[in-house]
Scaffold this motif. Structure first.
Motif, PDB file in Angstrom:
ATOM      1  N   HIS A 143       0.849  -1.199   0.000  1.00  0.00           N
ATOM      2  CA  HIS A 143       0.000   0.000   0.000  1.00  0.00           C
ATOM      3  C   HIS A 143       0.879   1.241   0.000  1.00  0.00           C
ATOM      4  CE1 HIS A 143      -3.053   2.941   0.893  1.00  0.00           C
ATOM      5  NE2 HIS A 143      -2.412   3.301   1.993  1.00  0.00           N
TER       6      HIS A 143
ATOM      7  N   CYS B 214       0.044   7.728  -3.433  1.00  0.00           N
ATOM      8  CA  CYS B 214      -0.844   7.598  -4.599  1.00  0.00           C
ATOM      9  C   CYS B 214      -2.098   6.802  -4.285  1.00  0.00           C
ATOM     10  CB  CYS B 214      -0.108   6.956  -5.771  1.00  0.00           C
ATOM     11  SG  CYS B 214       0.349   5.222  -5.504  1.00  0.00           S
ATOM     12  N   ASN B 215      -2.183   6.278  -3.022  1.00  0.00           N
ATOM     13  CA  ASN B 215      -3.329   5.441  -2.639  1.00  0.00           C
ATOM     14  C   ASN B 215      -3.565   4.308  -3.634  1.00  0.00           C
ATOM     15  OD1 ASN B 215      -4.020   6.750  -0.207  1.00  0.00           O
ATOM     16  ND2 ASN B 215      -5.076   8.368  -1.339  1.00  0.00           N
ATOM     17  N   ASP B 216      -2.445   3.776  -4.111  1.00  0.00           N
ATOM     18  CA  ASP B 216      -2.472   2.595  -4.985  1.00  0.00           C
ATOM     19  C   ASP B 216      -3.216   2.833  -6.299  1.00  0.00           C
ATOM     20  OD1 ASP B 216      -1.221   1.387  -2.816  1.00  0.00           O
ATOM     21  OD2 ASP B 216      -3.103   0.627  -2.003  1.00  0.00           O
ATOM     22  N   THR B 217      -3.195   4.056  -6.782  1.00  0.00           N
ATOM     23  CA  THR B 217      -3.911   4.378  -8.017  1.00  0.00           C
ATOM     24  C   THR B 217      -3.058   4.171  -9.265  1.00  0.00           C
ATOM     25  OG1 THR B 217      -3.280   6.712  -7.809  1.00  0.00           O
ATOM     26  CG2 THR B 217      -5.409   6.048  -6.871  1.00  0.00           C
ATOM     27  N   LYS B 218      -1.740   4.058  -9.109  1.00  0.00           N
ATOM     28  CA  LYS B 218      -0.880   3.893 -10.275  1.00  0.00           C
ATOM     29  C   LYS B 218      -0.978   2.472 -10.815  1.00  0.00           C
ATOM     30  CE  LYS B 218       2.480   7.450  -9.059  1.00  0.00           C
ATOM     31  NZ  LYS B 218       3.883   7.758  -8.761  1.00  0.00           N
ATOM     32  N   GLN B 219      -1.238   2.373 -12.096  1.00  0.00           N
ATOM     33  CA  GLN B 219      -1.335   1.066 -12.726  1.00  0.00           C
ATOM     34  C   GLN B 219       0.045   0.489 -13.025  1.00  0.00           C
ATOM     35  OE1 GLN B 219      -4.345  -0.467 -12.972  1.00  0.00           O
ATOM     36  NE2 GLN B 219      -4.956   1.348 -11.804  1.00  0.00           N
TER      37      GLN B 219
ATOM     38  N   LYS C 105       2.528  -2.031  -8.044  1.00  0.00           N
ATOM     39  CA  LYS C 105       2.917  -0.884  -7.223  1.00  0.00           C
ATOM     40  C   LYS C 105       3.429  -1.358  -5.863  1.00  0.00           C
ATOM     41  CE  LYS C 105      -2.019  -0.480  -6.360  1.00  0.00           C
ATOM     42  NZ  LYS C 105      -2.318  -1.449  -7.398  1.00  0.00           N
TER      43      LYS C 105
ATOM     44  N   CYS D  40       7.000   3.047  -6.086  1.00  0.00           N
ATOM     45  CA  CYS D  40       6.053   3.566  -7.089  1.00  0.00           C
ATOM     46  C   CYS D  40       5.998   5.093  -7.084  1.00  0.00           C
ATOM     47  CB  CYS D  40       4.658   2.977  -6.868  1.00  0.00           C
ATOM     48  SG  CYS D  40       3.887   3.356  -5.294  1.00  0.00           S
ATOM     49  N   CYS D  41       6.181   5.732  -5.939  1.00  0.00           N
ATOM     50  CA  CYS D  41       6.191   7.195  -5.857  1.00  0.00           C
ATOM     51  C   CYS D  41       7.589   7.648  -5.446  1.00  0.00           C
ATOM     52  CB  CYS D  41       5.158   7.701  -4.851  1.00  0.00           C
ATOM     53  SG  CYS D  41       3.456   7.534  -5.411  1.00  0.00           S
TER      54      CYS D  41
ATOM     55  N   CYS E 148       2.327  13.493  -7.861  1.00  0.00           N
ATOM     56  CA  CYS E 148       1.405  13.299  -6.734  1.00  0.00           C
ATOM     57  C   CYS E 148       0.900  14.659  -6.275  1.00  0.00           C
ATOM     58  CB  CYS E 148       2.108  12.583  -5.586  1.00  0.00           C
ATOM     59  SG  CYS E 148       1.107  12.432  -4.096  1.00  0.00           S
TER      60      CYS E 148
END
Length: 470
Positions: A13, A17-22, A45, A86-87, A292
């Motif tokens: 988690h 990005c709250n897990d929004t990145k594909q 992610k 991821c970020c 972000c």
């Protein structure tokens, strides 16, 4: 510095990005995909960091660590694995030479001034079609309803209640998850020396806006809470670390009932001004994430972002093309060989500023986008084991390749040149006491642990540090 064994932490988690990145630019997976002939731009992610619990350090220690890309949360010190996370979190800092108020920021300042000094005839007249940032400080000086009180980083019921209100309203936290213990651990505890935490009266007096002066005899150094009051009500808290080179912003808390005053913007601008007035070089805004919305607002303050491989800050406007869509950036010079830049790296924390010119480019793909760099690191790890009995190839806590860590090739060079030798002294806290060892007397696991710490913090810092083994 006294610290526990470094941890390499992977979480599925991501709170940014709250897990929004594909998918995202994960160069390591790209390189592996290329070697197997598969097509893969990103991967699942994950938020990845390296961290360590710090029992004790000075503000000077932390100042240097910030300039290596670290941040602290309470007593936990961490930095992102920029290659795989991821970020991508980049250290950002600014000062008045970079800060140019935007139209939205100017509007927020004028609205705030009107709130704390309703009768603006008390203030210096405004020249038509102009904006004077100094009026924000002047308004604080002349307001009878607004004040800022600076104090050590400590708990109070009033602060906790505001924190809970803020977290529930702004971040949608579950009220049952917000406890006095978590607040204290996150925003009150620190690893600094007791003298730096307490400070002295003259330091606290210098923070009063009436006393802001670069000529102050006692500059505040240490963890600090800046409490903002309006009509004797606590409406905001700024959690800060005053460091030798600048002021580091840790967290803002503000009362949702006063959202119309844009308090996050006002607090940030006020602190940039305070840095200049007190003679600090930099205002550290924490981490910047280009893709972000929660974090890229910091670019509106201007400033510089850190290239962790060279410990060099570059103007954010210069490197924005290299950051687009969350890319990894590492500034290189055209003509450099792969790994050449990284192999020269030693983490010292003595960051410098530079300007991008036409001979520089984003070298991230060259350094991390090919399978060769990972194959070389794997071979170097095996050589460390065979030649120097350091760890097993599956035992390293930290990745063999990671931006901001000292490369294994550099470690081999130091061992070959006896910069690190059998007699290198090491202090380890174990079994309830501090024991002194020599590098040559450690087993392969102990050697691997020590090398991991050098790669993370740098040779210079490890010469004066104590490692805690549990």
């Amino acid at each position: 510095m006294i610290f526990s064994a470094p941890l390499y932490i992977k979480e599925r988690h991501c709170g940014y990005c709250n897990d929004t990145k594909q998918d995202y630019y994960a160069l390591e997976s790209q390189a592996k995909a290329a070697s197997t002939g598969t097509q893969q731009r990103g991967r699942d992610k994950q938020s990845i960091m390296v961290g360590s619990t710090i029992t004790s350090m000075t503000c000077q220690n932390y100042d240097e660590l910030i300039n290596q890309g670290f941040r602290r949360s309470g007593t936990f010190l961490y930095k992102s694995d920029l290659l795989r996370t991821c970020c991508r979190l980049y250290t950002i800092r600014t000062n008045m030479s970079y800060f140019k108020p935007t139209k939205k920021q100017r509007k927020a300042i004028n609205k705030f001034i009107k709130e704390i000094v309703p009768d603006e005839s008390q203030l210096s007249p405004v020249v038509k079609n102009s904006f004077n940032l100094d009026r924000l400080v002047e308004a604080q000086l002349k307001s009878t309803t607004f004040k800022i009180e600076y104090e050590p980083s400590k708990f109070s019921k009033e602060k906790f209640q505001l924190y809970k209100k803020y977290q529930v309203a702004v971040h949608n936290d579950d009220p049952d998850d917000i406890t006095e213990k978590s607040f204290t651990r996150f925003l009150c505890h620190s690893p600094f020396t007791s003298d730096e935490i307490r400070g002295i009266d003259a330091q606290w007096q210098s923070l009063d806006v009436n006393n802001w002066s670069v000529n102050s005899q006692e500059k505040r150094i240490g963890p600090t809470h800046a409490c903002y009051y309006l009509n004797d009500k606590l409406i905001a808290i700024s959690i800060l670390d005053f460091l030798p080179s600048g002021i580091s912003s840790i967290y803002f808390i503000w009362d949702p009932d006063y959202a119309h005053l844009s308090l996050g913007t006002i607090l940030g601008i006020n602190e940039v001004q305070m840095c200049q007035a007190l003679g600090f070089d930099w205002y550290y805004l924490g981490y910047y994430i280009e893709d972000c919305d929660k974090m890229n607002y910091k670019a509106k303050f201007g400033g510089e972002v850190l290239d962790v491989c060279s410990e060099t800050f570059y103007p954010i406007e210069d490197v924005k093309p290299y950051l687009a869509n969350g890319r990894l950036f590492v500034i290189g010079t055209i003509g450099e060989t792969k790994q050449g830049k990284e192999s020269e790296c030693e983490a010292t924390g003595h960051a410098k500023s530079a300007t991008i010119c036409e001979v520089n480019y984003n070298a991230a793909e060259d350094l991390y986008g090919g399978e060769e760099v990972y194959a070389n690191a794997k071979r170097e790890a095996k050589q460390l084991l065979s030649d120097y009995d350091i760890g097993r190839t599956d035992e390293y806590k930290l990745p063999q390749v990671m931006p901001g860590l000292i490369p294994l090739l550099k470690i081999l060079l130091w061992l070959d040149e006896e910069v690190i030798d059998e007699d290198t002294p090491i202090k380890i806290n174990m079994f309830g006491g501090v024991h002194k060892f020599q590098f040559g007397k450690l087993n392969h696991e102990g050697r691997g642990f020590y090398i991991d710490c050098i790669r993370l913090f740098g040779l210079e810092k490890m010469q004066n540090s104590t490692m805690i083994l549990q």
